[in-house]
Scaffold this motif. Structure first.
Motif, PDB file in Angstrom:
ATOM      1  N   ALA A 114     -43.827 -40.518  41.737  1.00  0.00           N
ATOM      2  CA  ALA A 114     -44.628 -40.825  42.926  1.00  0.00           C
ATOM      3  C   ALA A 114     -45.454 -42.100  42.740  1.00  0.00           C
ATOM      4  O   ALA A 114     -45.701 -42.812  43.703  1.00  0.00           O
ATOM      5  CB  ALA A 114     -45.554 -39.654  43.247  1.00  0.00           C
ATOM      6  N   THR A 115     -45.867 -42.385  41.518  1.00  0.00           N
ATOM      7  CA  THR A 115     -46.763 -43.510  41.299  1.00  0.00           C
ATOM      8  C   THR A 115     -46.126 -44.672  40.554  1.00  0.00           C
ATOM      9  O   THR A 115     -46.743 -45.704  40.365  1.00  0.00           O
ATOM     10  CB  THR A 115     -48.012 -43.060  40.511  1.00  0.00           C
ATOM     11  OG1 THR A 115     -47.596 -42.535  39.255  1.00  0.00           O
ATOM     12  CG2 THR A 115     -48.785 -42.019  41.294  1.00  0.00           C
ATOM     13  N   GLY A 116     -44.895 -44.496  40.118  1.00  0.00           N
ATOM     14  CA  GLY A 116     -44.202 -45.549  39.359  1.00  0.00           C
ATOM     15  C   GLY A 116     -43.823 -46.727  40.236  1.00  0.00           C
ATOM     16  O   GLY A 116     -43.770 -46.644  41.462  1.00  0.00           O
ATOM     17  N   ALA A 117     -43.542 -47.823  39.591  1.00  0.00           N
ATOM     18  CA  ALA A 117     -43.179 -49.057  40.285  1.00  0.00           C
ATOM     19  C   ALA A 117     -41.664 -49.131  40.455  1.00  0.00           C
ATOM     20  O   ALA A 117     -41.008 -49.938  39.824  1.00  0.00           O
ATOM     21  CB  ALA A 117     -43.709 -50.248  39.503  1.00  0.00           C
ATOM     22  N   LEU A 118     -41.108 -48.299  41.316  1.00  0.00           N
ATOM     23  CA  LEU A 118     -39.666 -48.301  41.539  1.00  0.00           C
ATOM     24  C   LEU A 118     -39.227 -49.448  42.442  1.00  0.00           C
ATOM     25  O   LEU A 118     -38.042 -49.749  42.539  1.00  0.00           O
ATOM     26  CB  LEU A 118     -39.227 -46.973  42.141  1.00  0.00           C
ATOM     27  CG  LEU A 118     -39.377 -45.750  41.235  1.00  0.00           C
ATOM     28  CD1 LEU A 118     -38.982 -44.488  41.978  1.00  0.00           C
ATOM     29  CD2 LEU A 118     -38.543 -45.888  39.982  1.00  0.00           C
TER      30      LEU A 118
ATOM     31  N   PRO B  37     -41.152 -28.456  34.626  1.00  0.00           N
ATOM     32  CA  PRO B  37     -40.540 -29.794  34.587  1.00  0.00           C
ATOM     33  C   PRO B  37     -40.731 -30.588  35.877  1.00  0.00           C
ATOM     34  O   PRO B  37     -40.975 -31.792  35.846  1.00  0.00           O
ATOM     35  CB  PRO B  37     -39.058 -29.512  34.339  1.00  0.00           C
ATOM     36  CG  PRO B  37     -39.023 -28.173  33.686  1.00  0.00           C
ATOM     37  CD  PRO B  37     -40.202 -27.417  34.240  1.00  0.00           C
ATOM     38  N   ARG B  38     -40.654 -29.933  37.010  1.00  0.00           N
ATOM     39  CA  ARG B  38     -40.811 -30.639  38.293  1.00  0.00           C
ATOM     40  C   ARG B  38     -42.198 -31.280  38.387  1.00  0.00           C
ATOM     41  O   ARG B  38     -42.328 -32.432  38.799  1.00  0.00           O
ATOM     42  CB  ARG B  38     -40.598 -29.692  39.465  1.00  0.00           C
ATOM     43  CG  ARG B  38     -40.668 -30.387  40.823  1.00  0.00           C
ATOM     44  CD  ARG B  38     -40.356 -29.445  41.963  1.00  0.00           C
ATOM     45  NE  ARG B  38     -39.025 -28.875  41.862  1.00  0.00           N
ATOM     46  CZ  ARG B  38     -37.921 -29.430  42.340  1.00  0.00           C
ATOM     47  NH1 ARG B  38     -37.999 -30.587  42.952  1.00  0.00           N
ATOM     48  NH2 ARG B  38     -36.754 -28.840  42.217  1.00  0.00           N
ATOM     49  N   SER B  39     -43.239 -30.562  37.994  1.00  0.00           N
ATOM     50  CA  SER B  39     -44.587 -31.118  38.088  1.00  0.00           C
ATOM     51  C   SER B  39     -44.792 -32.254  37.088  1.00  0.00           C
ATOM     52  O   SER B  39     -45.544 -33.189  37.361  1.00  0.00           O
ATOM     53  CB  SER B  39     -45.641 -30.030  37.890  1.00  0.00           C
ATOM     54  OG  SER B  39     -45.585 -29.511  36.582  1.00  0.00           O
ATOM     55  N   VAL B  40     -44.110 -32.202  35.953  1.00  0.00           N
ATOM     56  CA  VAL B  40     -44.237 -33.268  34.950  1.00  0.00           C
ATOM     57  C   VAL B  40     -43.656 -34.576  35.468  1.00  0.00           C
ATOM     58  O   VAL B  40     -44.232 -35.642  35.264  1.00  0.00           O
ATOM     59  CB  VAL B  40     -43.548 -32.862  33.632  1.00  0.00           C
ATOM     60  CG1 VAL B  40     -43.522 -34.018  32.638  1.00  0.00           C
ATOM     61  CG2 VAL B  40     -44.231 -31.651  33.014  1.00  0.00           C
TER      62      VAL B  40
END
Length: 74
Positions: free
Chosen positions: A68-72, A59-62
């Motif tokens: 990391a790459t999302g537009a937060l 789950p952590r890797s998913v």
């Protein structure tokens, strides 16, 4: 009305709540998250999501890639 009042008004006593649905190659799944601790709610949400997206992966890797790459920042 605050979020806490709106949730409690719907009969959910916990401070944090979410109703989720996801559609993947594995089908459609729904889930309810209810917790008084935001860490518990987020952990439950992310474990459930990861299990639906990639059931055979850790789950952590998913969830690391979209976090990391999302537009937060938006």
């Amino acid at each position: 009305m605050s979020v806490e009042q709106a949730v409690c008004a719907d009969g959910v006593p916990e401070q944090f709540a979410a109703d989720l649905a996801v559609k993947t190659d594995h089908g459609v799944a729904t889930h309810e998250v209810r917790a008084d601790d935001v860490r518990e709610a987020f952990g439950d949400l992310t474990r459930w999501y990861a299990a639906r997206i990639a059931p055979d992966e850790d789950p952590r890797s998913v969830v690391e890639l979209p976090l990391a790459t999302g537009a937060l920042d938006d």
